[in-house]
Scaffold this motif. Structure first.
Motif, mmCIF file in Angstrom:
data_model
loop_
_atom_site.group_PDB
_atom_site.id
_atom_site.type_symbol
_atom_site.label_atom_id
_atom_site.label_comp_id
_atom_site.label_asym_id
_atom_site.label_seq_id
_atom_site.Cartn_x
_atom_site.Cartn_y
_atom_site.Cartn_z
ATOM 1 N N HIS A 25 8.219 -6.559 10.139
ATOM 2 C CA HIS A 25 7.315 -6.151 9.068
ATOM 3 C C HIS A 25 6.418 -7.324 8.625
ATOM 4 O O HIS A 25 6.412 -7.705 7.446
ATOM 5 C CB HIS A 25 8.093 -5.580 7.874
ATOM 6 N N HIS A 38 -6.450 11.420 15.457
ATOM 7 C CA HIS A 38 -5.859 12.605 14.821
ATOM 8 C C HIS A 38 -5.591 12.282 13.356
ATOM 9 O O HIS A 38 -5.015 11.233 13.040
ATOM 10 C CB HIS A 38 -4.547 13.004 15.502
ATOM 11 N N PRO A 56 -3.884 -0.601 -2.938
ATOM 12 C CA PRO A 56 -4.278 0.344 -1.890
ATOM 13 C C PRO A 56 -4.886 -0.336 -0.674
ATOM 14 O O PRO A 56 -4.739 0.129 0.439
ATOM 15 C CB PRO A 56 -5.292 1.261 -2.579
ATOM 16 N N PRO A 79 -5.255 14.810 9.475
ATOM 17 C CA PRO A 79 -5.567 16.084 8.807
ATOM 18 C C PRO A 79 -6.847 16.000 7.983
ATOM 19 O O PRO A 79 -7.432 17.036 7.665
ATOM 20 C CB PRO A 79 -4.351 16.342 7.917
ATOM 21 N N CYS A 88 -0.363 6.130 10.273
ATOM 22 C CA CYS A 88 -0.336 7.076 9.138
ATOM 23 C C CYS A 88 0.774 6.682 8.162
ATOM 24 O O CYS A 88 1.713 5.987 8.529
ATOM 25 C CB CYS A 88 -0.117 8.488 9.653
ATOM 26 N N PRO A 89 0.699 7.122 6.926
ATOM 27 C CA PRO A 89 1.764 6.789 5.973
ATOM 28 C C PRO A 89 3.025 7.608 6.258
ATOM 29 O O PRO A 89 2.957 8.618 6.968
ATOM 30 C CB PRO A 89 1.188 7.189 4.612
ATOM 31 N N VAL A 136 -3.369 -5.712 9.295
ATOM 32 C CA VAL A 136 -2.453 -4.789 9.982
ATOM 33 C C VAL A 136 -3.066 -4.328 11.305
ATOM 34 O O VAL A 136 -2.373 -4.282 12.339
ATOM 35 C CB VAL A 136 -2.121 -3.576 9.075
ATOM 36 N N VAL A 185 -3.240 7.769 15.466
ATOM 37 C CA VAL A 185 -2.759 8.792 14.534
ATOM 38 C C VAL A 185 -2.868 8.234 13.119
ATOM 39 O O VAL A 185 -2.139 7.305 12.758
ATOM 40 C CB VAL A 185 -1.300 9.191 14.865
ATOM 41 N N GLY A 186 -3.800 8.771 12.347
ATOM 42 C CA GLY A 186 -4.048 8.273 10.989
ATOM 43 C C GLY A 186 -5.287 7.400 11.007
ATOM 44 O O GLY A 186 -5.272 6.288 11.554
ATOM 45 N N ARG A 205 -7.677 3.505 5.999
ATOM 46 C CA ARG A 205 -8.311 2.183 5.991
ATOM 47 C C ARG A 205 -7.924 1.378 7.227
ATOM 48 O O ARG A 205 -8.761 0.754 7.874
ATOM 49 C CB ARG A 205 -7.893 1.421 4.725
ATOM 50 N N ILE A 206 -6.617 1.377 7.538
ATOM 51 C CA ILE A 206 -6.151 0.595 8.691
ATOM 52 C C ILE A 206 -6.561 1.278 9.999
ATOM 53 O O ILE A 206 -7.100 0.641 10.904
ATOM 54 C CB ILE A 206 -4.614 0.407 8.624
ATOM 55 N N ALA A 227 0.836 -1.210 0.000
ATOM 56 C CA ALA A 227 0.000 0.000 0.000
ATOM 57 C C ALA A 227 0.871 1.260 0.000
ATOM 58 O O ALA A 227 0.632 2.200 -0.753
ATOM 59 C CB ALA A 227 -0.911 -0.011 1.218
ATOM 60 N N SER A 275 3.178 1.294 11.055
ATOM 61 C CA SER A 275 3.036 2.037 9.784
ATOM 62 C C SER A 275 4.346 1.995 8.982
ATOM 63 O O SER A 275 4.522 1.104 8.140
ATOM 64 C CB SER A 275 2.569 3.466 10.055
ATOM 65 N N ARG A 276 5.227 2.928 9.231
ATOM 66 C CA ARG A 276 6.557 2.909 8.624
ATOM 67 C C ARG A 276 7.560 3.357 9.692
ATOM 68 O O ARG A 276 7.261 4.239 10.499
ATOM 69 C CB ARG A 276 6.653 3.845 7.413
ATOM 70 N N ALA A 289 3.036 -7.362 9.739
ATOM 71 C CA ALA A 289 1.628 -7.025 10.022
ATOM 72 C C ALA A 289 0.718 -7.390 8.852
ATOM 73 O O ALA A 289 -0.428 -7.780 9.037
ATOM 74 C CB ALA A 289 1.502 -5.546 10.363
ATOM 75 N N PHE A 290 1.234 -7.273 7.634
ATOM 76 C CA PHE A 290 0.418 -7.546 6.438
ATOM 77 C C PHE A 290 0.263 -9.045 6.191
ATOM 78 O O PHE A 290 -0.540 -9.446 5.349
ATOM 79 C CB PHE A 290 1.095 -6.937 5.192
HETATM 80 P P1 NAI Z 1 -4.639 5.171 3.955
HETATM 81 O O1 NAI Z 1 -4.064 5.945 2.830
HETATM 82 O O2 NAI Z 1 -5.979 4.523 3.813
HETATM 83 O O3 NAI Z 1 -4.752 6.121 5.244
HETATM 84 C C1 NAI Z 1 -3.716 6.920 5.729
HETATM 85 C C2 NAI Z 1 -4.343 7.990 6.621
HETATM 86 O O4 NAI Z 1 -3.277 8.701 7.257
HETATM 87 C C3 NAI Z 1 -5.190 8.991 5.836
HETATM 88 O O5 NAI Z 1 -6.449 9.155 6.453
HETATM 89 C C4 NAI Z 1 -4.355 10.260 5.908
HETATM 90 O O6 NAI Z 1 -5.154 11.438 5.903
HETATM 91 C C5 NAI Z 1 -3.644 10.056 7.249
HETATM 92 N N1 NAI Z 1 -2.515 10.955 7.437
HETATM 93 C C6 NAI Z 1 -1.709 11.513 6.513
HETATM 94 N N2 NAI Z 1 -0.834 12.353 7.106
HETATM 95 C C7 NAI Z 1 -1.107 12.322 8.429
HETATM 96 C C8 NAI Z 1 -0.565 12.990 9.560
HETATM 97 N N3 NAI Z 1 0.424 13.879 9.443
HETATM 98 N N4 NAI Z 1 -1.092 12.724 10.774
HETATM 99 C C9 NAI Z 1 -2.127 11.864 10.908
HETATM 100 N N5 NAI Z 1 -2.679 11.205 9.885
HETATM 101 C C10 NAI Z 1 -2.180 11.427 8.657
HETATM 102 O O7 NAI Z 1 -3.526 4.123 4.372
HETATM 103 P P2 NAI Z 1 -3.697 2.758 5.164
HETATM 104 O O8 NAI Z 1 -4.079 1.671 4.232
HETATM 105 O O9 NAI Z 1 -4.531 2.994 6.364
HETATM 106 O O10 NAI Z 1 -2.183 2.473 5.576
HETATM 107 C C11 NAI Z 1 -1.461 3.358 6.418
HETATM 108 C C12 NAI Z 1 -0.002 3.007 6.346
HETATM 109 O O11 NAI Z 1 0.226 1.744 6.983
HETATM 110 C C13 NAI Z 1 0.549 2.781 4.923
HETATM 111 O O12 NAI Z 1 0.861 4.013 4.293
HETATM 112 C C14 NAI Z 1 1.764 1.948 5.166
HETATM 113 O O13 NAI Z 1 2.871 2.791 5.381
HETATM 114 C C15 NAI Z 1 1.440 1.214 6.482
HETATM 115 N N6 NAI Z 1 1.270 -0.221 6.255
HETATM 116 C C16 NAI Z 1 2.034 -1.089 6.986
HETATM 117 C C17 NAI Z 1 1.936 -2.450 6.778
HETATM 118 C C18 NAI Z 1 2.734 -3.432 7.581
HETATM 119 O O14 NAI Z 1 2.819 -4.615 7.187
HETATM 120 N N7 NAI Z 1 3.334 -3.045 8.693
HETATM 121 C C19 NAI Z 1 1.031 -2.991 5.756
HETATM 122 C C20 NAI Z 1 0.216 -1.997 5.096
HETATM 123 C C21 NAI Z 1 0.355 -0.663 5.331
#
Ligand code: NAI
Length: 324
Positions: free
Chosen positions: A289, A170, A95, A172, A199-200, A102, A147-148, A151-152, A74, A227-228, A291-292
């Motif tokens: 890593h 929290h 996406p 944005p 958050c990403p 996760v 924070v964030g 979807r997750i 994603a 997240s990352r 979680a996925f």
């Molecule tokens: P998504 O794109 O659906 O949601 C991300 C959310 O974070 C959005 O609502 C966005 O507005 C918010 N965001 C952006 N900047 C922010 C900030 N400064 N403060 C707070 N929130 C903020 O992404 P999804 O699917 O929820 O995934 C999130 C992240 O999880 C991915 O970008 C990826 O880095 C990580 N991830 C980790 C995995 C693992 O195996 N550990 C697997 C899949 C994703």
């Protein structure tokens, strides 16, 4: 269409075969400037989280005739999207494969850390049934900051509300489905007994949890990051753990994980001193890593990646494109 799939593992071969993939070359190496040559003769490369897709690698891919980058994840923080656009390389991602995978791992990490089940398991296997040192705390009634709320994050909010926690959020871009109150980050930090980072990674979120923000958390707070890695300033977190201000840390991601994760280094000397320090804390829990990593998510990753590929083959455009 020939596809070079980098960072290939046995489970990738199996999930892509099950999804009906044809014309894939499975390359075990991580994609970087040393290995990029293996993409010759392929129209697309399929890459994962720690493959390097910076400008030099993208330029080389372009020279080799590659036209498409299929991310089987994603996050896309490892791709120089401006360079890709300049070179006319399309970038596709997955996406959503299983936000539940996760979100549930976030819960697994937190419960393991605070109820110390990993330590209890080791003790019991040694015939030690002593409880001293295993004292935990109830999650029910505790305040959890998320924070964030993408979807997750939204799955995480529901899970923790289900456990009877007071969930604060929290983001944005608040989401209308989220019933938890949204707060400015500093207010959320000040109230969170548990902080969950969902958050990403971006320029705005790099080291979001730095020394200044860690100081705003209540003493003894627990942080979970699935997240990352670079969303956390790891050195600042280590200082907060040493001082006792931070009560515990569970991470599935690490700033410098590209050199470590997804490979067996058990026979080697660990040269990353920051990671080595993290391993010494009794109140730090690390997974590499994963979680996925569920059956459902692997199947969905293969299917969506193939859907992106077929759409590109038929229309010249992927289904889930990422632009700069
Ligand atoms: P998504 O794109 O659906 O949601 C991300 C959310 O974070 C959005 O609502 C966005 O507005 C918010 N965001 C952006 N900047 C922010 C900030 N400064 N403060 C707070 N929130 C903020 O992404 P999804 O699917 O929820 O995934 C999130 C992240 O999880 C991915 O970008 C990826 O880095 C990580 N991830 C980790 C995995 C693992 O195996 N550990 C697997 C899949 C994703």
């Amino acid at each position: 269409m020939r596809v070079a799939l980098f960072s290939a593992k046995r489970y990738d071969r199996l999930s892509f075969a099950a999804a009906g993939a044809h014309g894939f070359s499975f390359i075990e190496s991580r994609l970087d400037l040393d290995t990029v040559g293996a993409a010759a003769g392929h129209v697309a490369v399929c890459a994962f989280v720690n493959d390097r897709l910076d400008e030099p690698v993208l330029e080389r891919l372009h020279q080799l005739g590659v036209r498409l980058v299929l991310l089987r994840c994603a996050g896309f923080n490892n791709v120089d999207l401006r360079a890709a656009a300049r070179l006319g390389l399309q970038v596709a991602r997955v996406p959503e494969y299983s936000p539940h995978a996760v979100a549930e791992h976030t819960l697994a990490l937190l419960l393991t850390l605070i109820r110390k089940t990993h330590r209890a398991h080791a003790r019991v296997r040694e015939g030690n049934f002593e409880l001293d040192g295993l004292l935990g705390f109830d999650l029910h009634g505790k305040t959890v900051g998320v924070v964030g709320t993408g979807r997750i994050g939204r799955c995480v909010v529901k899970i923790f509300q289900g456990l009877g926690c007071e969930v604060l959020a929290h983001d944005p871009f608040p989401h209308p489905e989220v019933t938890a109150p949204y707060l400015p980050l500093d207010e959320l930090l000040a109230r969170s007994r548990v902080l969950l980072l969902q958050c990403p990674l971006s320029a705005q979120t790099r080291h979001l949890l730095n020394a200044e923000r860690l100081a705003k958390l209540p003493r003894g707070a627990i942080v979970v990051n699935t997240s990352r890695g670079a969303v956390i300033d790891t050195r600042a977190v280590i200082r907060a753990l040493k001082s006792g201000h931070l009560g515990g840390l569970a991470i599935d991601v690490y700033e410098e994980e590209a050199e470590l994760f997804f490979a067996d280094h058990s026979d080697e000397v660990l040269t990353d001193d920051v990671f080595a320090r993290l391993l010494t804390f009794p109140n730090v829990l690390i997974t590499a890593h994963q979680a996925f990593f569920t059956e459902e998510a692997l199947g969905a990753i293969a299917q969506t990646t193939l859907a992106n590929l077929y759409a590109f083959a038929q229309t010249g455009k992927v289904l889930h494109g990422v632009q700069a």
